[in-house]
Design a protein around this motif. Sequence first.
Motif, short mmCIF file in Angstrom:
data_model
loop_
_atom_site.label_atom_id
_atom_site.label_comp_id
_atom_site.label_asym_id
_atom_site.label_seq_id
_atom_site.Cartn_x
_atom_site.Cartn_y
_atom_site.Cartn_z
N TYR A 183 0.82 -1.13 -0.02
CA TYR A 183 -0.14 -0.01 0.02
C TYR A 183 0.93 1.29 -0.08
O TYR A 183 2.02 1.34 0.69
CB TYR A 183 -0.80 0.08 1.15
CG TYR A 183 -1.66 1.13 1.32
CD1 TYR A 183 -2.90 1.29 0.55
CD2 TYR A 183 -1.56 2.25 2.30
CE1 TYR A 183 -3.79 2.44 0.48
CE2 TYR A 183 -2.22 3.45 2.30
CZ TYR A 183 -3.42 3.40 1.30
OH TYR A 183 -4.24 4.73 1.42
N TRP A 233 2.84 5.12 -6.55
CA TRP A 233 2.54 3.97 -5.68
C TRP A 233 3.20 2.76 -6.35
O TRP A 233 3.56 1.91 -5.77
CB TRP A 233 0.89 3.74 -5.77
CG TRP A 233 0.53 2.86 -5.00
CD1 TRP A 233 1.05 1.58 -4.40
CD2 TRP A 233 -0.82 2.56 -4.50
NE1 TRP A 233 0.40 0.77 -3.80
CE2 TRP A 233 -1.09 1.54 -3.66
CE3 TRP A 233 -2.04 3.38 -4.58
CZ2 TRP A 233 -2.23 1.07 -3.05
CZ3 TRP A 233 -3.20 3.18 -3.86
CH2 TRP A 233 -3.30 1.93 -3.23
N TYR A 234 3.09 2.78 -7.76
CA TYR A 234 3.81 1.57 -8.63
C TYR A 234 5.21 1.51 -8.30
O TYR A 234 5.85 0.60 -8.11
CB TYR A 234 3.49 1.54 -9.85
CG TYR A 234 4.16 0.56 -10.87
CD1 TYR A 234 3.44 -0.61 -10.83
CD2 TYR A 234 5.34 1.08 -11.39
CE1 TYR A 234 4.25 -1.43 -11.66
CE2 TYR A 234 6.17 0.08 -12.12
CZ TYR A 234 5.59 -1.61 -12.22
OH TYR A 234 6.02 -2.41 -13.01
N ASN A 261 -0.13 8.97 -5.94
CA ASN A 261 -0.82 8.64 -7.22
C ASN A 261 -0.15 7.21 -7.68
O ASN A 261 0.64 6.72 -7.20
CB ASN A 261 -0.49 9.59 -8.20
CG ASN A 261 0.78 9.92 -8.73
OD1 ASN A 261 1.90 8.95 -8.72
ND2 ASN A 261 1.38 11.09 -8.85
N PHE A 262 -0.85 7.11 -8.90
CA PHE A 262 -0.59 5.70 -9.48
C PHE A 262 0.77 5.27 -9.75
O PHE A 262 1.31 4.10 -9.37
CB PHE A 262 -1.36 5.67 -11.15
CG PHE A 262 -0.81 4.42 -11.56
CD1 PHE A 262 -1.49 2.99 -11.42
CD2 PHE A 262 0.48 4.22 -12.64
CE1 PHE A 262 -1.34 1.81 -12.16
CE2 PHE A 262 0.71 3.12 -13.23
CZ PHE A 262 -0.09 1.85 -13.06
N LYS A 286 -6.90 1.80 -3.74
CA LYS A 286 -6.68 3.21 -3.69
C LYS A 286 -8.01 3.98 -2.99
O LYS A 286 -9.15 3.47 -3.08
CB LYS A 286 -6.74 3.93 -4.99
CG LYS A 286 -7.85 3.73 -5.67
CD LYS A 286 -7.53 4.00 -7.34
CE LYS A 286 -8.72 4.22 -8.39
NZ LYS A 286 -9.77 5.44 -7.78
N THR A 341 -3.93 -4.64 -7.14
CA THR A 341 -3.65 -3.76 -6.11
C THR A 341 -4.49 -2.30 -6.02
O THR A 341 -4.76 -1.74 -4.91
CB THR A 341 -2.12 -3.65 -5.83
OG1 THR A 341 -1.70 -5.12 -5.76
CG2 THR A 341 -1.63 -2.83 -4.63
N TYR A 342 -3.83 -1.60 -6.94
CA TYR A 342 -4.19 -0.20 -7.17
C TYR A 342 -5.68 0.14 -7.19
O TYR A 342 -6.27 0.79 -6.23
CB TYR A 342 -3.54 0.57 -8.45
CG TYR A 342 -3.92 1.94 -8.33
CD1 TYR A 342 -3.16 2.76 -7.71
CD2 TYR A 342 -4.62 2.27 -9.45
CE1 TYR A 342 -3.59 4.24 -7.88
CE2 TYR A 342 -5.03 3.68 -9.58
CZ TYR A 342 -4.50 4.74 -8.77
OH TYR A 342 -4.74 5.97 -8.88
N PHE A 402 -0.61 -5.12 -10.83
CA PHE A 402 -0.47 -4.02 -10.10
C PHE A 402 -1.99 -3.34 -10.01
O PHE A 402 -2.78 -2.70 -9.14
CB PHE A 402 0.73 -3.04 -10.23
CG PHE A 402 0.53 -1.78 -9.33
CD1 PHE A 402 0.66 -1.96 -8.03
CD2 PHE A 402 0.16 -0.61 -10.20
CE1 PHE A 402 0.42 -0.84 -7.33
CE2 PHE A 402 0.10 0.60 -9.33
CZ PHE A 402 0.20 0.67 -7.99
N TYR A 403 -2.47 -2.88 -11.26
CA TYR A 403 -3.43 -1.96 -11.61
C TYR A 403 -4.64 -2.78 -10.93
O TYR A 403 -5.57 -2.00 -10.35
CB TYR A 403 -3.48 -1.68 -13.05
CG TYR A 403 -4.56 -0.75 -13.32
CD1 TYR A 403 -4.53 0.70 -12.94
CD2 TYR A 403 -5.91 -1.19 -14.05
CE1 TYR A 403 -5.64 1.52 -13.42
CE2 TYR A 403 -6.80 -0.17 -14.33
CZ TYR A 403 -6.76 1.02 -14.00
OH TYR A 403 -7.81 2.08 -14.04
#
Length: 231
Positions: free
Chosen positions: A108, A116-117, A112-113, A174, A169-170, A165-166
């Motif tokens: 976590y 975070w990535y 932003n994307f 988010k 996770t994201y 990831f997208y």
Amino acid sequence: MKDNRGVYIALTIIALWFISLTLLLTQYEVDFYSPLTYLLVLVQAHLYTGIFITAHDAMHSVVSPNRLVNEWIGRVCATIFAFNFYDNLNRKHHLHHRFVGTERDPDYHGGNFWVWYFNFAKQYINVWQIIFMAITYNVLKAFFPNTNVILFWMLPSIIATFQLFYFGTYLPHKGEHEPDNVHKSRSQAKNHVWAFLTCYFFGYHYEHHNSPRTPWWQLYKEKERMIEKVG
């Protein structure tokens, strides 16, 4: 799991990945003007995603009822996916479940994307992976066309990383969550075809956190059960 269906599914994904990669490296002549080339890249990326999801299921001990078989498959899949270290993945993934959406959650980050990535990648990428990938790349290009190696071995793993990831996770974690959302996770709307194509049903992410010992190929049933429960 009380039977070996998870093993058969895992071995099928591994076999499809290996056969596909072998054929694409040895038989396919790349044509950048052909839509088929780009479709094959995406197919290979989807198989890479399945490889990682299988390693993930092994972390939850749901690939095989036999502990050694379960762990062996998990280690093989983690290695196939860019030489990830299974023990590191396993330890941090369980921290994610235990401390989801907090500062102690390794998956976590509140940025932003891209921020975070980047922080997500730092948790799992190490220098040994880069070395092993570099060695493997140079070995492969010595035997197969370099363009094929990049398009069908290297690029799909990168695409799969973003895909995982997208969608896994994201999107689920988010933003803010309702106070009664104990898993601090949201879920895709019910669409089993889209959920499978995007991330092997891991867009049904609340369902996964709510029932972590449900294998990926049964998550759609958990989604339906949750809908019926609410309804």
